[in-house]
Motif scaffolding. Structure first.
Motif, mmCIF file in Angstrom:
data_model
loop_
_atom_site.group_PDB
_atom_site.id
_atom_site.type_symbol
_atom_site.label_atom_id
_atom_site.label_comp_id
_atom_site.label_asym_id
_atom_site.label_seq_id
_atom_site.Cartn_x
_atom_site.Cartn_y
_atom_site.Cartn_z
ATOM 1 N N THR A 24 0.812 -1.212 0.000
ATOM 2 C CA THR A 24 0.000 0.000 0.000
ATOM 3 C C THR A 24 0.852 1.271 0.000
ATOM 4 O OG1 THR A 24 -2.091 0.792 0.939
ATOM 5 C CG2 THR A 24 -0.288 0.395 2.483
ATOM 6 N N PHE A 25 2.197 1.087 -0.037
ATOM 7 C CA PHE A 25 3.120 2.223 -0.008
ATOM 8 C C PHE A 25 4.026 2.226 -1.245
ATOM 9 C CE2 PHE A 25 2.173 1.279 4.452
ATOM 10 C CZ PHE A 25 1.682 2.518 4.861
ATOM 11 N N MET A 26 4.155 3.397 -1.845
ATOM 12 C CA MET A 26 5.014 3.548 -3.017
ATOM 13 C C MET A 26 6.490 3.370 -2.667
ATOM 14 S SD MET A 26 3.144 3.962 -5.710
ATOM 15 C CE MET A 26 4.275 4.659 -6.923
ATOM 16 N N GLU A 27 6.840 3.472 -1.397
ATOM 17 C CA GLU A 27 8.230 3.274 -1.003
ATOM 18 C C GLU A 27 8.746 1.882 -1.377
ATOM 19 O OE1 GLU A 27 6.746 6.324 2.038
ATOM 20 O OE2 GLU A 27 5.917 4.713 0.794
ATOM 21 N N TYR A 28 7.840 0.911 -1.457
ATOM 22 C CA TYR A 28 8.256 -0.477 -1.657
ATOM 23 C C TYR A 28 7.808 -1.066 -2.990
ATOM 24 C CZ TYR A 28 8.217 0.311 3.391
ATOM 25 O OH TYR A 28 8.391 0.853 4.642
ATOM 26 N N GLY A 29 7.012 -0.347 -3.750
ATOM 27 C CA GLY A 29 6.506 -0.900 -4.999
ATOM 28 C C GLY A 29 5.992 0.184 -5.916
ATOM 29 N N ASN A 30 5.055 -0.157 -6.767
ATOM 30 C CA ASN A 30 4.488 0.785 -7.722
ATOM 31 C C ASN A 30 2.975 0.701 -7.775
ATOM 32 O OD1 ASN A 30 6.490 2.500 -9.419
ATOM 33 N ND2 ASN A 30 7.512 0.519 -9.159
ATOM 34 N N GLY A 31 2.381 0.457 -6.610
ATOM 35 C CA GLY A 31 0.935 0.499 -6.511
ATOM 36 C C GLY A 31 0.241 -0.644 -7.238
ATOM 37 N N ILE A 32 -1.050 -0.468 -7.467
ATOM 38 C CA ILE A 32 -1.854 -1.502 -8.120
ATOM 39 C C ILE A 32 -1.398 -1.707 -9.559
ATOM 40 C CG2 ILE A 32 -4.194 -2.255 -8.686
ATOM 41 C CD1 ILE A 32 -3.710 -1.961 -5.704
ATOM 42 N N THR A 33 -1.000 -0.638 -10.223
ATOM 43 C CA THR A 33 -0.524 -0.770 -11.600
ATOM 44 C C THR A 33 0.731 -1.631 -11.650
ATOM 45 O OG1 THR A 33 -1.484 1.355 -12.227
ATOM 46 C CG2 THR A 33 0.270 0.504 -13.631
ATOM 47 N N GLY A 34 1.677 -1.375 -10.743
ATOM 48 C CA GLY A 34 2.888 -2.170 -10.720
ATOM 49 C C GLY A 34 2.668 -3.602 -10.281
ATOM 50 N N ASP A 35 1.642 -3.842 -9.510
ATOM 51 C CA ASP A 35 1.365 -5.171 -8.959
ATOM 52 C C ASP A 35 0.461 -6.009 -9.863
ATOM 53 O OD1 ASP A 35 1.062 -7.332 -7.235
ATOM 54 O OD2 ASP A 35 -0.446 -6.336 -6.001
ATOM 55 N N MET A 36 -0.598 -5.392 -10.381
ATOM 56 C CA MET A 36 -1.629 -6.159 -11.095
ATOM 57 C C MET A 36 -1.656 -5.906 -12.604
ATOM 58 S SD MET A 36 -2.786 -7.822 -8.539
ATOM 59 C CE MET A 36 -4.413 -8.509 -8.825
ATOM 60 N N CYS A 37 -1.400 -4.662 -13.027
ATOM 61 C CA CYS A 37 -1.363 -4.390 -14.460
ATOM 62 C C CYS A 37 -0.227 -5.157 -15.126
ATOM 63 C CB CYS A 37 -1.217 -2.896 -14.724
ATOM 64 S SG CYS A 37 -1.102 -2.446 -16.474
ATOM 65 N N VAL A 38 0.887 -5.313 -14.418
ATOM 66 C CA VAL A 38 2.034 -5.994 -15.015
ATOM 67 C C VAL A 38 1.651 -7.395 -15.494
ATOM 68 C CG1 VAL A 38 2.881 -6.891 -12.801
ATOM 69 C CG2 VAL A 38 4.470 -6.566 -14.699
ATOM 70 N N HIS A 39 0.766 -8.083 -14.781
ATOM 71 C CA HIS A 39 0.306 -9.407 -15.196
ATOM 72 C C HIS A 39 -0.511 -9.338 -16.481
ATOM 73 C CE1 HIS A 39 1.482 -12.489 -12.366
ATOM 74 N NE2 HIS A 39 1.129 -11.759 -11.324
ATOM 75 N N MET A 40 -1.529 -8.485 -16.490
ATOM 76 C CA MET A 40 -2.423 -8.444 -17.638
ATOM 77 C C MET A 40 -1.764 -7.828 -18.863
ATOM 78 S SD MET A 40 -5.003 -10.113 -16.922
ATOM 79 C CE MET A 40 -5.398 -10.955 -15.377
ATOM 80 N N PHE A 41 -0.948 -6.802 -18.646
ATOM 81 C CA PHE A 41 -0.249 -6.191 -19.771
ATOM 82 C C PHE A 41 0.758 -7.167 -20.360
ATOM 83 C CE2 PHE A 41 3.018 -3.022 -21.362
ATOM 84 C CZ PHE A 41 2.308 -2.726 -22.514
#
Length: 453
Positions: A239-256
């Protein structure tokens, strides 16, 4: 013995190891009993790290030599569970610091299942130590981290399978072969992708002392050190941008990534995005609760949308892609695909494959994603075949990097409120110095960013 097993001596010689087999044995880094099966290490022994490892154990006679986690409870639990799963019955060596683990042993494969902010540093270090990788997505939290992983893999000839396992999902392979490749969609000019899961934590837990069983300093590593407000496990860190890239970085990466694979797409020409925190303004979460991103290609737009509030546009496809062609539409998710022809014609539906009968132990594993298990098993088999045959795996690091970096660039475009175009040869955002500066995050001292110009 599983047909994907490798001859240990040939494998070590083939990968050009500095130490000979006899030297490894005499050094104590390899025991006689460890010469049977692939030598495997796991970094990150939480939920998905163990799940990935267990899928590997199901399809190959591996020897899990060592496991690393900064949470002592995770570590001890993983050791016992692995002992019960692997053929030798041995408890692997347990480590708090992955650097010590890599120094003490030689691995054929290292699985990396840590939070996103650790992926790049650990991936590069593990490859330099001699290992091939199963690397969870996203491969990085900034674009140049991904470039560093790709460059290291190519320079050292390491095989890196990224955990974008839609490429190994049985029903989606069927969709590629029997819908897309056979031309049933005709001209394709638009793709929708979405995630409407309410997965943004948005809580307000109080600051508290770090528990004795967790090395929070090492968990944080190169990321900014936030005040400790409870265990970061259970997706609180996401839930923090300090450790990732949000929902786009977590879930869009799969579908894209799935769409790029299905349609044979490379880097987008241009990426734009809008969004922010529109609804869920309470709580500490700083990732966007609403976002729309457009990945542009010649005569094709791939549009991503996520909301962590409200209802999905299509309840049957809350996390999915929809490929629109002149002759019909293909909807796909982790659970099924559905082809709907334009006008008259046959509607085609294929459901997820579970393999419950072949792998009944799946039914007893806590938190297992039963729908993803067959794909992960195939992903592991494909990685081993790639190592054995010296070819790239289906979810090679270059593909994982393109999908990951495109999602990161969407966040950059959203922050800057303008489109960006990335040049992977020059490693810059074209005509945009400000966006180019955001391709690399600062690392907290003493950790060093793996990208070298």
């Amino acid at each position: 013995m599983n047909r994907y097993n490798l001859n240990r001596k040939k494998f070590i010689q083939g990968m050009g190891a500095v130490l000979t087999l006899s030297a490894l044995q005499s050094s104590g880094l390899v025991s006689a009993g460890e010469l049977n099966g692939l030598r495997v290490g796991l970094i990150g022994a939480g939920w998905y790290g163990k799940s990935d490892l267990f899928r590997l154990i199901q399809v190959s006679d591996v020897n899990v030599v060592a496991v690393c986690d900064v949470d002592e409870r995770h570590l001890k639990e993983a050791g016992q569970l692995i002992s019960g799963r692997q053929a030798s019955g041995k408890v692997p060596h347990l480590y708090e610091d992955y650097r010590k683990m890599l120094a003490d042993h030689r691995f054929d494969i290292v699985i990396i299942g840590t939070p996103d902010h650790w992926h790049a540093r650990q991936a590069v270090d593990a490859m330099k130590a001699g290992a091939h990788l199963y690397l969870q997505k996203p491969v990085s939290v900034d674009v140049l981290e991904g470039e560093a992983i790709l460059a290291t893999a190519r320079r050292l000839n390491r095989k890196v399978q990224v955990g974008t396992q839609r490429r190994s999902t049985p029903h989606l392979i069927d969709a590629k072969e029997n819908i897309i490749d056979k031309g049933l969609l005709g001209k394709i000019a638009h793709v929708d992708m979405c995630c409407y899961y309410h997965m943004r934590k948005n809580g307000n837990p109080p600051i508290e002392p770090v528990p004795d069983f967790l090395n929070y300093e090492l968990w944080t590593g190169p990321a900014p050190l936030r005040p400790y407000d409870g265990l970061p496990h259970g997706s609180w860190w996401r839930t923090f941008m300090e450790y990732g890239n949000g929902i786009t970085g977590d879930m869009c990466v799969h579908m894209f990534d799935a769409v790029r694979w299905l349609l044979n797409l490379g880097w987008p020409k241009r990426i734009s995005a809008t969004g922010g925190i529109y609804v869920q303004k309470d709580g500490k979460s700083n990732i966007a609760d609403t976002q729309t991103a457009i990945f542009e290609y010649d005569e094709l737009e791939c549009v991503w949308q996520h909301r962590t509030w409200g209802t999905p546009a299509d309840p049957e496809y809350p996390w999915a892609f929809v490929i629109h062609g002149e002759k019909g539409t293909l909807k796909g998710s982790t659970m099924k695909y559905e082809f709907v022809p334009q006008g008259k014609g046959e509607r085609i539906v294929k459901d997820v494959v579970y393999e419950k009968e072949e792998f009944p132990e799946d039914l007893k594993e806590p938190r297992i994603e039963l729908n993803a298990a067959p794909a992960t098993r195939r992903h592991m088999q494909n990685l081993i075949a790639a190592i054995e045959g010296d070819h790239l795996p289906v979810a090679d690091i270059e593909e994982g990097h393109i999908s990951t970096a495109s999602c990161i660039l969407a966040n950059i475009a959203m922050e800057l409120k303008r489109p960006v175009s990335y040049d992977p040869k020059m490693r810059i955002c074209i005509n945009d110095p400000e966006a180019t500066q955001r391709l690399r995050r600062p690392y907290r001292s003493p950790w060093e960013h793996p990208f070298i110009k």
